[in-house]
Design an enzyme around this catalytic site. Structure first.
Site, PDB file in Angstrom:
ATOM      1  N   GLY A 172      -4.543  -5.667   6.924  1.00  0.00           N
ATOM      2  CA  GLY A 172      -5.648  -4.742   7.163  1.00  0.00           C
ATOM      3  C   GLY A 172      -6.634  -5.151   8.237  1.00  0.00           C
ATOM      4  O   GLY A 172      -7.111  -4.310   9.002  1.00  0.00           O
ATOM      5  N   THR A 210       0.823  -1.211   0.000  1.00  0.00           N
ATOM      6  CA  THR A 210       0.000   0.000   0.000  1.00  0.00           C
ATOM      7  C   THR A 210       0.859   1.264   0.000  1.00  0.00           C
ATOM      8  O   THR A 210       1.997   1.233   0.467  1.00  0.00           O
ATOM      9  CB  THR A 210      -0.850  -0.053   1.287  1.00  0.00           C
ATOM     10  OG1 THR A 210      -1.762  -1.120   1.160  1.00  0.00           O
ATOM     11  CG2 THR A 210      -1.590   1.229   1.559  1.00  0.00           C
ATOM     12  N   ARG A 270     -13.655  -8.499  -0.354  1.00  0.00           N
ATOM     13  CA  ARG A 270     -12.938  -8.103   0.861  1.00  0.00           C
ATOM     14  C   ARG A 270     -12.418  -6.652   0.732  1.00  0.00           C
ATOM     15  O   ARG A 270     -11.890  -6.242  -0.297  1.00  0.00           O
ATOM     16  CB  ARG A 270     -11.764  -9.064   1.072  1.00  0.00           C
ATOM     17  CG  ARG A 270     -10.886  -8.750   2.279  1.00  0.00           C
ATOM     18  CD  ARG A 270      -9.666  -7.945   1.912  1.00  0.00           C
ATOM     19  NE  ARG A 270      -8.770  -7.763   3.056  1.00  0.00           N
ATOM     20  CZ  ARG A 270      -7.792  -6.875   3.100  1.00  0.00           C
ATOM     21  NH1 ARG A 270      -7.562  -6.098   2.082  1.00  0.00           N
ATOM     22  NH2 ARG A 270      -7.023  -6.772   4.162  1.00  0.00           N
ATOM     23  N   VAL A 271     -12.594  -5.894   1.789  1.00  0.00           N
ATOM     24  CA  VAL A 271     -12.053  -4.530   1.851  1.00  0.00           C
ATOM     25  C   VAL A 271     -11.172  -4.440   3.092  1.00  0.00           C
ATOM     26  O   VAL A 271     -11.532  -4.941   4.160  1.00  0.00           O
ATOM     27  CB  VAL A 271     -13.190  -3.485   1.925  1.00  0.00           C
ATOM     28  CG1 VAL A 271     -12.634  -2.083   2.163  1.00  0.00           C
ATOM     29  CG2 VAL A 271     -14.027  -3.496   0.641  1.00  0.00           C
ATOM     30  N   GLY A 272     -10.015  -3.804   2.942  1.00  0.00           N
ATOM     31  CA  GLY A 272      -9.074  -3.696   4.063  1.00  0.00           C
ATOM     32  C   GLY A 272      -9.256  -2.419   4.866  1.00  0.00           C
ATOM     33  O   GLY A 272     -10.311  -1.777   4.834  1.00  0.00           O
ATOM     34  N   ASP A 273      -8.210  -2.032   5.570  1.00  0.00           N
ATOM     35  CA  ASP A 273      -8.270  -0.881   6.474  1.00  0.00           C
ATOM     36  C   ASP A 273      -8.110   0.459   5.770  1.00  0.00           C
ATOM     37  O   ASP A 273      -8.598   1.479   6.260  1.00  0.00           O
ATOM     38  CB  ASP A 273      -7.166  -1.009   7.541  1.00  0.00           C
ATOM     39  CG  ASP A 273      -5.782  -1.084   6.903  1.00  0.00           C
ATOM     40  OD1 ASP A 273      -5.626  -1.811   5.890  1.00  0.00           O
ATOM     41  OD2 ASP A 273      -4.855  -0.426   7.403  1.00  0.00           O
ATOM     42  N   GLY A 302      -0.302  -2.719   6.102  1.00  0.00           N
ATOM     43  CA  GLY A 302      -0.073  -4.004   6.763  1.00  0.00           C
ATOM     44  C   GLY A 302      -1.291  -4.886   6.620  1.00  0.00           C
ATOM     45  O   GLY A 302      -2.137  -4.662   5.746  1.00  0.00           O
TER      46      GLY A 302
HETATM   47  N1  ASP Z   1      -3.520  -2.651   4.518  1.00  0.00           N
HETATM   48  C1  ASP Z   1      -3.790  -3.108   3.191  1.00  0.00           C
HETATM   49  C2  ASP Z   1      -5.003  -4.007   3.217  1.00  0.00           C
HETATM   50  O1  ASP Z   1      -5.137  -4.791   4.131  1.00  0.00           O
HETATM   51  C3  ASP Z   1      -2.670  -3.848   2.567  1.00  0.00           C
HETATM   52  C4  ASP Z   1      -1.336  -3.169   2.623  1.00  0.00           C
HETATM   53  O2  ASP Z   1      -1.080  -2.344   3.476  1.00  0.00           O
HETATM   54  O3  ASP Z   1      -0.515  -3.453   1.754  1.00  0.00           O
HETATM   55  O4  ASP Z   1      -5.778  -3.950   2.300  1.00  0.00           O
END
Ligand code: ASP
Length: 344
Positions: free
Chosen positions: A266, A212, A240-243, A264
């Site tokens: 998420g 990210t 799926r959706v992350g943070d 990280g």
């Molecule tokens: N935090 C992001 C997610 O979980 C992934 C990343 O930081 O590379 O979607």
């Protein structure tokens, strides 16, 4: 006589000591912009010189683009957009052009931006045709009454507001496609080993989840802002959706405290409300930026997660803790001095 000389010398050294540390504090560089390009298993031994150089020059270019905006007196939001565009347009990072693939072989992008001066925020999730999702997030913040838009609706809104739309094939890169094939192969092996066909519930492998990009900035008006953009995690399933696009989890900014962008695994950043958690520690427990950020990363580690974050406070102090082997990161101070780091 002898005693008074000793006393005088002691007094002088104490005074000099005090003066020195006061001067050091005064000379402390004031940071205006910090970026990250993802955290993960980034080891010097796995890096070629040319790849390392490519990362360093892209991160530098991104810092320069953001700094230019700040120098011209533009807002921290403008600086963030400019800095993130550079990384979104590069295949090196898991955002925009370099986004990872979902289990279905698509690229679904998430992004968020937040204005610390008024707590306004915008985000998009699961978009497949927006070249620079950070600008779509900005449009949601500036041009709608909403905070978050997803999928087709977010794309339609972006197009109506002049955001650049591309064919989904724009996001195809060989490196990320190969990454998905490796992940699918591993899923198959694990499912066979476990005699389990519920592949959906297998946890991701270490390197399927990082890259990210993010930026936090402090402008000449004293306003903080934060932005994050990502392709999420390789092999992600079921929408799926992350943070990253969740305000308070992967992205947060408040002029009273701090601006944060996370990277990280998420799910752990969502569960620990990581970005807001840093702000709350500073606001209510009166912690400094270093302690507040480190405690949040420690909390994530305790839960079993990993990653890192970048932070800048209203006085221009910064912190960039992570519990992975490396994190692509860079800073620029108010005098334009740039520093880029990759490893621990
Ligand atoms: N935090 C992001 C997610 O979980 C992934 C990343 O930081 O590379 O979607």
């Amino acid at each position: 006589m002898k005693n008074s000389v000793i006393f005088l010398l002691t007094l002088m050294s104490i005074t000099m000591g005090v003066n020195k540390s006061a001067a050091q504090i005064n000379n402390k560089p004031k940071y205006v912009l910090v970026i990250h390009g993802g955290a993960g298993t980034i080891l010097k031994k796995n890096m070629t010189d040319s790849l390392e150089q490519a990362y360093i020059s892209k991160l530098t270019e991104s810092l320069q683009a953001g700094y230019e905006q700040i120098k011209q007196g533009k807002s921290s939001l403008d600086a963030i957009e400019a800095a993130i565009h550079i990384m979104e347009d590069s295949p090196l990072f898991n955002a925009g052009k370099g986004a990872v693939f979902t289990n279905q072989g698509k690229n679904e992008l998430d992004a968020a931006i937040m204005d610390g001066s008024n707590l306004k925020a915008g985000s998009v999730a699961g978009v497949t045709t927006i070249k620079n999702p950070i600008s779509a997030a900005r449009a949601v913040m500036d041009k709608s009454d909403h905070v978050m838009m997803v999928g087709k609706g977010a794309e339609e809104f972006s197009q109506m507001n002049g955001i650049e739309i591309v064919d989904p094939s724009y996001f195809w890169t060989k490196q990320r496609w190969d990454g998905l094939q490796r992940a699918l192969e591993r899923d198959k092996e694990r499912a066979e080993l476990d005699h389990d066909d519920k592949q959906a519930f297998l946890p991701p492998y270490k390197d399927e989840k990082f890259g990210t990009v993010g930026c936090v900035a402090l402008d000449k008006m004293g306003n903080l802002a934060a932005g994050t953009s990502t392709g999420g995690m390789t092999n992600k399933k079921f929408g799926r959706v992350g943070d990253a696009p969740i305000i308070g989890a992967g992205t947060y900014a408040d002029n009273e405290t701090v601006a944060i962008s996370c990277t990280g695994w998420g799910e752990f950043f969502i569960r620990s409300v990581a970005a807001y958690n840093v702000s709350a520690r500073m606001k209510y427990a009166k912690m400094n930026i270093e302690k507040a950020t480190q405690e949040v990363i420690d909390e994530i580690e305790k839960l079993g997660g990993d990653g890192g974050l970048i932070a800048i406070d209203k006085s221009g102090n910064i912190a960039m803790p992570f519990n992975t082997e490396g994190m692509y990161r860079g800073t620029v101070t108010s005098d334009g001095k740039i520093k880029v780091e990759i490893y621990k």
